[in-house]
Write an enzyme that holds these catalytic residues in place. Structure first.
Site, mmCIF file in Angstrom:
data_model
loop_
_atom_site.group_PDB
_atom_site.id
_atom_site.type_symbol
_atom_site.label_atom_id
_atom_site.label_comp_id
_atom_site.label_asym_id
_atom_site.label_seq_id
_atom_site.Cartn_x
_atom_site.Cartn_y
_atom_site.Cartn_z
ATOM 1 N N LYS A 111 0.764 -1.184 0.066
ATOM 2 C CA LYS A 111 0.072 -0.012 -0.014
ATOM 3 C C LYS A 111 0.877 1.380 0.063
ATOM 4 O O LYS A 111 2.173 1.218 0.242
ATOM 5 C CB LYS A 111 -0.946 0.076 1.273
ATOM 6 C CG LYS A 111 -1.838 -1.211 1.103
ATOM 7 C CD LYS A 111 -2.787 -1.230 2.427
ATOM 8 C CE LYS A 111 -3.739 -2.207 2.415
ATOM 9 N NZ LYS A 111 -4.816 -2.209 3.631
ATOM 10 N N TYR B 286 -12.164 -1.629 -3.961
ATOM 11 C CA TYR B 286 -12.775 -1.910 -2.698
ATOM 12 C C TYR B 286 -14.281 -1.943 -2.690
ATOM 13 O O TYR B 286 -14.899 -1.707 -1.376
ATOM 14 C CB TYR B 286 -12.281 -0.697 -1.851
ATOM 15 C CG TYR B 286 -10.711 -1.176 -1.420
ATOM 16 C CD1 TYR B 286 -10.699 -2.520 -0.615
ATOM 17 C CD2 TYR B 286 -9.891 -0.547 -1.328
ATOM 18 C CE1 TYR B 286 -9.525 -2.896 0.020
ATOM 19 C CE2 TYR B 286 -8.465 -0.878 -0.991
ATOM 20 C CZ TYR B 286 -8.279 -2.168 -0.281
ATOM 21 O OH TYR B 286 -7.026 -2.476 0.273
ATOM 22 N N ASN C 292 -1.902 -0.085 6.690
ATOM 23 C CA ASN C 292 -1.352 -1.460 7.317
ATOM 24 C C ASN C 292 -0.458 -2.049 6.586
ATOM 25 O O ASN C 292 -0.489 -3.134 6.216
ATOM 26 C CB ASN C 292 -2.624 -2.400 7.849
ATOM 27 C CG ASN C 292 -3.489 -2.640 6.936
ATOM 28 O OD1 ASN C 292 -3.331 -2.069 5.723
ATOM 29 N ND2 ASN C 292 -4.625 -3.479 6.986
ATOM 30 N N HIS D 63 -1.902 -5.523 1.664
ATOM 31 C CA HIS D 63 -3.292 -6.147 1.371
ATOM 32 C C HIS D 63 -2.979 -7.426 0.760
ATOM 33 O O HIS D 63 -2.310 -7.805 0.074
ATOM 34 C CB HIS D 63 -3.979 -5.264 0.346
ATOM 35 C CG HIS D 63 -5.469 -5.941 -0.070
ATOM 36 N ND1 HIS D 63 -6.565 -6.391 0.658
ATOM 37 C CD2 HIS D 63 -5.519 -6.784 -1.250
ATOM 38 C CE1 HIS D 63 -7.454 -6.795 -0.096
ATOM 39 N NE2 HIS D 63 -6.869 -7.389 -1.182
ATOM 40 N N GLU E 211 -9.443 -10.232 -7.987
ATOM 41 C CA GLU E 211 -8.534 -9.038 -7.757
ATOM 42 C C GLU E 211 -7.117 -9.106 -8.509
ATOM 43 O O GLU E 211 -6.787 -8.102 -9.132
ATOM 44 C CB GLU E 211 -7.913 -9.173 -6.193
ATOM 45 C CG GLU E 211 -9.183 -8.677 -5.246
ATOM 46 C CD GLU E 211 -8.897 -8.671 -3.811
ATOM 47 O OE1 GLU E 211 -7.753 -9.308 -3.484
ATOM 48 O OE2 GLU E 211 -9.515 -8.403 -2.852
HETATM 49 P P1 CMP Z 1 -7.400 -4.552 3.463
HETATM 50 O O1 CMP Z 1 -7.075 -5.843 3.613
HETATM 51 O O2 CMP Z 1 -6.797 -3.803 2.236
HETATM 52 O O3 CMP Z 1 -9.282 -4.477 3.170
HETATM 53 C C1 CMP Z 1 -9.771 -3.412 3.615
HETATM 54 C C2 CMP Z 1 -9.163 -2.523 4.426
HETATM 55 O O4 CMP Z 1 -9.837 -1.430 4.902
HETATM 56 C C3 CMP Z 1 -8.409 -3.078 5.351
HETATM 57 O O5 CMP Z 1 -7.239 -3.888 4.816
HETATM 58 C C4 CMP Z 1 -7.881 -1.896 6.032
HETATM 59 O O6 CMP Z 1 -6.653 -1.195 5.840
HETATM 60 C C5 CMP Z 1 -9.059 -0.754 5.964
HETATM 61 N N1 CMP Z 1 -9.663 -0.408 7.119
HETATM 62 C C6 CMP Z 1 -9.958 0.909 7.645
HETATM 63 N N2 CMP Z 1 -10.561 0.767 8.623
HETATM 64 C C7 CMP Z 1 -11.067 -0.529 8.825
HETATM 65 C C8 CMP Z 1 -11.768 -1.265 10.157
HETATM 66 N N3 CMP Z 1 -12.376 -0.432 10.947
HETATM 67 N N4 CMP Z 1 -11.842 -2.301 9.936
HETATM 68 C C9 CMP Z 1 -11.315 -3.145 8.771
HETATM 69 N N5 CMP Z 1 -10.621 -2.682 7.995
HETATM 70 C C10 CMP Z 1 -10.343 -1.266 7.778
#
Ligand code: CMP
Length: 139
Positions: free
Chosen positions: A9, A49, A112, A115, A126
């Site tokens: 990311k 998303y 984070n 993904h 994806e």
């Molecule tokens: P990802 O695996 O990319 O899929 C959805 C993303 O939403 C997740 O990682 C997080 O980075 C983001 N995200 C932000 N806030 C939340 C939340 N409260 N719960 C889950 N995902 C979140």
């Protein structure tokens, strides 16, 4: 043999963690069969998303994912979907196991670092979002 989509990311790219993430894949016998660097438009991020569009964090998530370049990759290996999810750690880095990418580098639930697809069906969709058949090195 299974495939999954991984994305480094914008926070992972801007903090210089591309090599660190790739090293962990390679050290764990995960093969990278496709890779590129792209900068998503708002429309692209909303499409990628789309499953989260009703969630309260959708606006913030898509804004973050368009804030800089990202590195999507196709990973290949036995049980690679699960293996990648184990290496990444829990979405919330505070709950991620020690030694995982998110535990070591994430700064909040959104930023984070990585993904990873969560199932074969989502992996197929994806992968198709980012790569065409000529970009996949399967020979
Ligand atoms: P990802 O695996 O990319 O899929 C959805 C993303 O939403 C997740 O990682 C997080 O980075 C983001 N995200 C932000 N806030 C939340 C939340 N409260 N719960 C889950 N995902 C979140």
């Amino acid at each position: 043999m299974e495939r999954t989509l991984s994305i480094i990311k914008p926070d992972g790219v801007s903090r210089g963690l591309i090599g660190e993430v790739i090293k962990r894949f390679e050290e764990n016998d995960i093969k990278i069969v496709a890779m590129k660097m792209v900068h998503l438009s708002q429309a692209d991020a909303e499409k990628f998303y789309a499953v989260h569009k009703e969630r309260p964090f959708f606006g913030s998530l898509t804004e973050f994912m368009t804030s800089g370049p990202i590195v999507p990759m196709i990973l290949e290996g036995d049980n690679v979907i699960e293996k990648n999810r184990t290496l990444m750690g829990a979405t919330n880095f505070k709950e991620a196991a020690e030694g995982t990418i998110r535990r070591d580098f994430a700064t909040d639930i959104e930023k984070n670092i990585v993904h990873g697809s969560d199932a074969p069906e989502t992996a197929a969709v994806e992968i198709g979002f980012f790569f065409n058949q000529f970009e996949i090195n399967d020979r």
